[in-house]
Enzyme design. Structure first.
Site, PDB file in Angstrom:
ATOM      1  N   ASP A 180      30.567 -17.911  12.211  1.00 32.64           N
ATOM      2  CA  ASP A 180      30.850 -18.179  10.807  1.00 32.64           C
ATOM      3  C   ASP A 180      29.964 -17.362   9.870  1.00 32.64           C
ATOM      4  O   ASP A 180      29.884 -17.661   8.681  1.00 32.64           O
ATOM      5  CB  ASP A 180      30.645 -19.668  10.514  1.00 32.64           C
ATOM      6  CG  ASP A 180      31.520 -20.552  11.393  1.00 32.64           C
ATOM      7  OD1 ASP A 180      32.711 -20.238  11.523  1.00 32.64           O
ATOM      8  OD2 ASP A 180      31.010 -21.532  11.952  1.00 32.64           O
ATOM      9  N   CYS A 215      -3.324 -15.399 -14.481  1.00 37.40           N
ATOM     10  CA  CYS A 215      -3.989 -14.758 -13.345  1.00 37.40           C
ATOM     11  C   CYS A 215      -2.962 -14.311 -12.307  1.00 37.40           C
ATOM     12  O   CYS A 215      -3.075 -13.227 -11.734  1.00 37.40           O
ATOM     13  CB  CYS A 215      -4.983 -15.727 -12.702  1.00 37.40           C
ATOM     14  SG  CYS A 215      -6.297 -16.289 -13.802  1.00 37.40           S
ATOM     15  N   CYS A 232      -4.906 -19.722 -13.523  1.00 43.71           N
ATOM     16  CA  CYS A 232      -3.709 -20.084 -14.285  1.00 43.71           C
ATOM     17  C   CYS A 232      -2.600 -19.078 -14.029  1.00 43.71           C
ATOM     18  O   CYS A 232      -2.758 -18.130 -13.246  1.00 43.71           O
ATOM     19  CB  CYS A 232      -4.011 -20.148 -15.785  1.00 43.71           C
ATOM     20  SG  CYS A 232      -4.474 -18.547 -16.491  1.00 43.71           S
ATOM     21  N   CYS A 254      26.562  -8.343  25.837  1.00 49.81           N
ATOM     22  CA  CYS A 254      27.282  -9.413  26.521  1.00 49.81           C
ATOM     23  C   CYS A 254      28.785  -9.176  26.405  1.00 49.81           C
ATOM     24  O   CYS A 254      29.245  -8.250  25.732  1.00 49.81           O
ATOM     25  CB  CYS A 254      26.919 -10.778  25.918  1.00 49.81           C
ATOM     26  SG  CYS A 254      27.342 -10.922  24.165  1.00 49.81           S
ATOM     27  N   CYS A 287      23.308  33.824   8.228  1.00 54.45           N
ATOM     28  CA  CYS A 287      23.998  33.546   6.965  1.00 54.45           C
ATOM     29  C   CYS A 287      24.961  32.385   7.134  1.00 54.45           C
ATOM     30  O   CYS A 287      25.113  31.812   8.216  1.00 54.45           O
ATOM     31  CB  CYS A 287      24.769  34.780   6.492  1.00 54.45           C
ATOM     32  SG  CYS A 287      26.051  35.302   7.672  1.00 54.45           S
ATOM     33  N   CYS A 297      27.673  32.590   9.921  1.00 53.39           N
ATOM     34  CA  CYS A 297      27.262  32.170  11.267  1.00 53.39           C
ATOM     35  C   CYS A 297      27.403  30.657  11.423  1.00 53.39           C
ATOM     36  O   CYS A 297      27.888  30.159  12.452  1.00 53.39           O
ATOM     37  CB  CYS A 297      25.819  32.588  11.527  1.00 53.39           C
ATOM     38  SG  CYS A 297      25.521  34.362  11.406  1.00 53.39           S
ATOM     39  N   ASP A 303      32.916 -26.346   9.210  1.00 56.48           N
ATOM     40  CA  ASP A 303      33.618 -25.817  10.375  1.00 56.48           C
ATOM     41  C   ASP A 303      33.794 -26.956  11.366  1.00 56.48           C
ATOM     42  O   ASP A 303      32.917 -27.820  11.491  1.00 56.48           O
ATOM     43  CB  ASP A 303      32.812 -24.675  10.989  1.00 56.48           C
ATOM     44  CG  ASP A 303      33.477 -24.108  12.236  1.00 56.48           C
ATOM     45  OD1 ASP A 303      34.633 -23.700  12.139  1.00 56.48           O
ATOM     46  OD2 ASP A 303      32.815 -24.096  13.291  1.00 56.48           O
ATOM     47  N   ASP A 339      28.065 -22.644  12.684  1.00 56.67           N
ATOM     48  CA  ASP A 339      27.116 -22.486  13.779  1.00 56.67           C
ATOM     49  C   ASP A 339      26.215 -21.272  13.616  1.00 56.67           C
ATOM     50  O   ASP A 339      25.360 -21.019  14.452  1.00 56.67           O
ATOM     51  CB  ASP A 339      27.836 -22.415  15.131  1.00 56.67           C
ATOM     52  CG  ASP A 339      28.761 -21.203  15.232  1.00 56.67           C
ATOM     53  OD1 ASP A 339      28.704 -20.329  14.348  1.00 56.67           O
ATOM     54  OD2 ASP A 339      29.541 -21.132  16.196  1.00 56.67           O
ATOM     55  N   CYS A 361      30.263  -9.009  22.916  1.00 58.05           N
ATOM     56  CA  CYS A 361      30.191  -7.687  22.299  1.00 58.05           C
ATOM     57  C   CYS A 361      31.315  -6.790  22.822  1.00 58.05           C
ATOM     58  O   CYS A 361      31.955  -6.052  22.066  1.00 58.05           O
ATOM     59  CB  CYS A 361      28.838  -7.048  22.582  1.00 58.05           C
ATOM     60  SG  CYS A 361      27.410  -8.012  22.037  1.00 58.05           S
TER      61      CYS A 361
END
Length: 970
Positions: free
Chosen positions: A855, A241, A238, A13, A75, A78, A652, A851, A16
């Site tokens: 944040d 277990c 218990c 979006c 080697c 390279c 906020d 929100d 971004c």
């Protein structure tokens, strides 16, 4: 300067895009030319690594990534030769060269990279055979998971055909095992659909790879972290277990973590282990396990288990007490229980055999479970009961068979003790099972919200179909009084929906075309047509159920103390019983054998690890369920313990204290523009922005039916404002700090600025061609319940702080309306987390309320993050608490409930500790010098049963929790 165009991935979006734009603006020697959601163009003289690293750090992918098999390298020289050549190319960001593979990222094309390597005297090995695979995916729960896996599979030798949360189709030169390894490494699971793969061979294949043989269907895999596989357990009695089962599961290869809930007899398991391996490990440990396929199956199976357990316990208790009560009454009312004649020997011998029959029928579970525990080198509550009742019966039968071996005073039989102990403890288990079945009522009510059918509209025809037949994109009919089957959007009609079961909000919500509807909510009046968007486990209701289940199985830090004690509790009690027996035998009065038996048996019987094990999970299960009923989603029990100690709440402003729907309320003009022209220019500049204040300006222009001009050179400056060109006018729109940074004179507008700010509105400056053109006042009205909610939190002793990016004058006006004295204003988005840190450095325990999106850093940094809103994916992921209804009263409710739950846990733990701390010494005979008598094993059995019932009943009190104040509008 070199101009480079790079592809972008996972940029969804304009928000971004703006994040990437802001980040690139801080990079030296790189100039952004153009950017959209698919690609960016930059002009640069510097190497690309800084650009790539910056964008990757934001969570996006940029450029191309190749993994080319190479040959001819013999080697290190390279390798160094290719590395030197790549270093000299400005369009390569990162590379890793071995003698077999060139792993390269950058803006270079594949052909150019191939030519470069060949030009150095080496070869690029090209595979001429491609295979098409279809995989079934598991472990993916949202769009972020899909994006993460897509990134991992974005390689030169993999072409993704389709990908969603359940399926993956690729064409690749890799083997199926290679693809599965990539998926597994990313944190998910892939199962090859055998028979679907087929080679896609190009002409004249060079050294084709053999077609891979069909691979066997792998075993089911436990889900990765973030989702969980639930198993229903049996045989747990218990806390010992629980520790044994957790130890057995953790020992299975691939298990990351496990939470065993004694209250619900369930296990939530995370990791990559085989499900069958986990079940086998549990069975080898002496317990039972079965997979919970879905919520309905789990619920029905648990109800069946609870009902069967209750009936079995009641039947066994009835049989036991039918024998034990008459025998005990015989002794209480003067009947002889001493073997003093042949007649009594025969009579009590018959009763002993009847008691034996009782022990191997009604009490068989105690002995079977204790034997299993012995075989696995552990001791449980059943061990204590089996030892106690068995010792009483063996001693009594020894007296019956050979009375002459005992002095006359020691020829007392205790058959009634064995019968009564079995009966009382069993009836205690029955009542405990009945009480436990009530702890998950909140979760069951959520499951009940999901209807099993939906009315599907196809070609104008309406048919009722099972929910499993509904797929995304279908059109569904919602009739009055019906429950919404899946999440979707209204496409026709309007009505009021009761959403209280999800949000806790009592008032019905009006739904019209374009509005979202959630599964489980109830239509009150009109008829709606809506399009199915999220089905099955993707619905909000399904995610809530999953979140509640995981939270109920989690453990707070306080539980670690109980777990530590539980792990050594039973062995310690057995040692105490042995020491008690020795003390009475060597130092007690005659008949020493009788006192020894009674004291040791009573110690074994009165100790109750079950109460200790149930103390925490019972309270957590009920507390989390009650929170869900109030529209509060809790990520885990640890968050509840943290929330109980909060002393400062940071709020906020926008969207939390206010409606989050700002509107333009005032204008001030300083040149020849009219009001309409001022708004028109500002709206034209802001039309690509998603900031709430920008939306208010654009909406104002739309309401006045003003045409918007195209803009160019648009730039966003986080926390300051925006700039761009509109109708050949260079515009700046933002706060005073932004104007000062751009040398715009605003001193003559201070009076107007103060006037707008004193009304509680946010003043925004607009500069045109380097001169101040005007101020636009934007007001975001306070929520109706914000005042009462703030007052309520203050009455709870909480310090309430308002945190905002607004000017200090605007912030102070709003704070004054709410009665908030602690205000932090003019804070940039990245400065909110710093303010949280500052409060923590002052010794404050902070809850941040926001929100859940902008944040997020502050929410994560605070002791407790509370996300306001309607339960979006981001909100649920970014905070420990998510409020499904958008009311600040939910914050107070969450903190009050957390305190009540922690208090309930402490009450249960205190009761369990005190009971055992006092009960065991009393059973051992510390009061004998004062009273001259020992505690009866029968009374010890009743006390043990009562202790578990008390813990369970006390936890269930949380179901009655009510907020301290009704939500009133003031």
């Amino acid at each position: 300067m070199n101009t480079i165009t790079l592809p972008l991935t996972n940029v969804r979006c304009m928000r971004c895009v703006n994040k990437i734009r802001d980040a690139i603006s801080l990079l030296p020697a790189i100039q952004l030319i153009d950017i959209n959601t698919e690609q960016l163009t930059v002009s640069t003289e510097s190497p690309l690594p800084s650009l790539f690293d910056t964008i990757t750090a934001l969570g996006y992918q940029v450029g191309y990534h190749y993994q080319l098999p190479i040959s001819g390298l013999s080697c290190g020289r390279c390798v160094a030769k290719i590395e030197q050549a790549l270093n000299e190319r400005h369009n390569i960001a990162h590379f890793n060269i071995t003698k077999q593979l060139a792993d390269v990222s950058g803006s270079i094309s594949k052909q150019a990279l191939t030519d470069l390597i060949i030009g150095l005297g080496y070869q690029v090995v090209t595979s001429q055979i491609q295979y098409h695979y279809n995989f079934t995916l598991t472990g993916l729960s949202c769009g972020k998971c899909i994006a993460k896996l897509t990134t991992a599979l974005t390689q030169d030798n993999i072409d993704i055909i389709t990908i969603d949360k359940n399926n993956l189709s690729v064409t690749t030169s890799l083997t199926a095992d290679d693809i599965i390894t990539i998926v597994t490494t990313t944190g998910y699971q892939a199962t090859l659909n055998t028979g679907d793969q087929a080679p896609d061979v190009t002409n004249n294949p060079i050294a084709p790879e053999p077609e891979p043989e069909p691979e066997p269907e792998p075993e089911p895999i436990i889900a990765s972290q973030g989702t969980a596989t639930q198993l229903l357990l049996s045989g747990l009695t218990c806390a010992s277990c629980v520790a044994s089962v957790e130890k057995a599961i953790k020992a299975v290869e691939g298990v990351d973590s496990v939470n065993v809930n004694l209250a619900e007899r369930t296990a939530l398991i995370y990791g990559q282990a085989s499900l069958q391996a986990v079940i086998t490990a549990i069975e080898n440990a002496g317990y039972g396990a079965e997979q919970s396929e879905d919520d309905q199956t789990r619920r029905i199976r648990q109800q069946q288990q609870n009902q069967q357990t209750f009936k079995t316990h009641i039947r066994n208790a009835t049989v036991s007490l039918a024998l034990g009560v008459p025998l005990m009454a015989w002794g209480i009312f003067g009947g002889s229980m001493v073997i003093d004649s042949t007649t009594s020997q025969i009579s009590w011998g018959v009763i002993g055999l009847i008691t034996l029959a009782l022990l191997v029928t009604a009490g068989k579970d105690f002995y079977i479970n204790s034997w299993k525990a012995f075989l696995h080198h552990r001791a449980t509550m059943d061990t204590l009961v089996a030892l106690g009742t068995g010792a009483a019966w063996l001693f009594s039968m020894a007296v019956v068979i050979a009375p002459d071996l005992f002095p006359l005073a020691a020829r007392h039989v205790y058959f009634e003790a064995s019968a009564m102990i079995i009966g009382l403890i069993t009836i205690g288990h029955a009542l405990e099972a009945r009480a436990r079945s009530r702890t998950s009522k909140a979760l069951e009510r959520l499951i009940d919200l999901q209807p099993q059918t939906a009315i599907v509209v196809e070609n104008g025809q309406e048919t009722e179909q099972p929910l499993s037949a509904v797929v995304a994109g279908m059109t569904l009919r919602l009739k009055p009084g019906a429950k919404v089957a899946v999440d979707g959007s209204v496409i026709d009609g309007n009505s009021y929906l009761d959403e209280s079961m999800l949000t806790g909000e009592p008032l019905a919500v009006h739904k019209k075309i374009g509005d979202h509807v959630r599964a489980g909510t109830i239509n009150q009046q009109g008829s709606l047509l809506f399009k199915a968007e999220h089905i099955g486990t993707d619905t909000m209701l399904a995610r809530i159920i999953q979140l509640v289940r995981q939270a109920q199985s989690s453990k707070p830090a306080l539980a670690r103390l109980a777990d530590t004690i539980s792990s050594i509790f039973v062995p310690s009690v057995m040692i105490i019983a042995i020491l008690t027996a020795m003390a009475w035998f060597y130092f007690g009065p005659q008949p020493a054998s009788v006192y020894m038996l009674v004291a040791a048996t009573t110690v074994l019987i009165i100790a109750c690890p079950c109460a200790l094990g149930l103390a925490t999970p019972m309270s957590v299960t009920v507390g989390v369920g009650r929170a869900a009923e109030l529209g509060i989603l809790i990520k885990d029990a640890e968050a509840m313990q943290q929330a109980a100690g909060i002393d400062t709440v940071v709020l906020d402003k926008t969207g939390t204290l206010t409606e989050g729907k700002p509107q333009v309320v005032d204008y001030k003009i300083y040149n020849t523009l009219t009001r309409e022209q001022l708004v028109q220019l500002a709206a034209s500049l802001e039309q690509s922005s998603e900031h709430p204040l920008a939306n208010a300006i654009v909406q104002s222009a739309q309401q006045q039916q003003l045409d918007l001009y195209p803009h160019s050179d648009f730039m966003t400056y986080s926390g300051l404002g925006v700039s761009g060109t509109v109708d050949q006018q260079q515009l700046l729109l933002g706060n005073a700090k932004f104007m000062n940074q751009n040398n715009i004179k605003i001193t003559h507008a201070e009076t107007d600025f103060d006037f707008i700010a004193n009304q509680g509105a946010t003043p925004v400056y607009l500069a045109q061609n380097g001169l101040l053109a005007g101020i636009i006042g934007i007001s975001d009205p306070l929520r109706k319940d914000s005042f009462s909610a703030v007052k309520r939190m203050q009455k709870m002793g909480l310090n309430v702080v308002m945190l905002t990016g607004d000017s200090i004058k605007t912030a102070q006006v709003i704070a004054a309306k709410l009665g908030i004295t602690d205000v932090v204003a003019d804070v940039l988005p990245d400065g909110k987390a710093a303010q949280i840190t500052l409060l923590q450095q002052q010794g404050k325990r902070v809850a941040m309320v926001g929100d859940g999106i902008n944040d997020a850093p502050a929410l994560a940094l605070a002791e407790v993050g509370i996300a306001m809103g309607s339960g979006t994916d981001v909100a649920i992921e970014s905070a420990q608490f998510t409020l499904m209804r958008h009311s600040l009263h939910g914050v107070a409710d969450a903190l009050e409930l957390s305190k009540a739950t922690l208090r309930n846990i402490k009450e249960n733990l205190f009761g369990a500790f005190i009971y055992n701390t006092l009960g065991i010494p009393i059973a051992a005979g510390v009061l004998f010098p004062l009273t001259g008598t020992l505690l009866s094993p029968v009374i010890a059995g009743a006390a043990m049963a009562l202790s578990s019932i008390t813990v369970v009943s006390n936890a269930n009190r949380l179901r009655l929790f009510k907020p301290s104040q009704q939500h009133q509008e003031k």
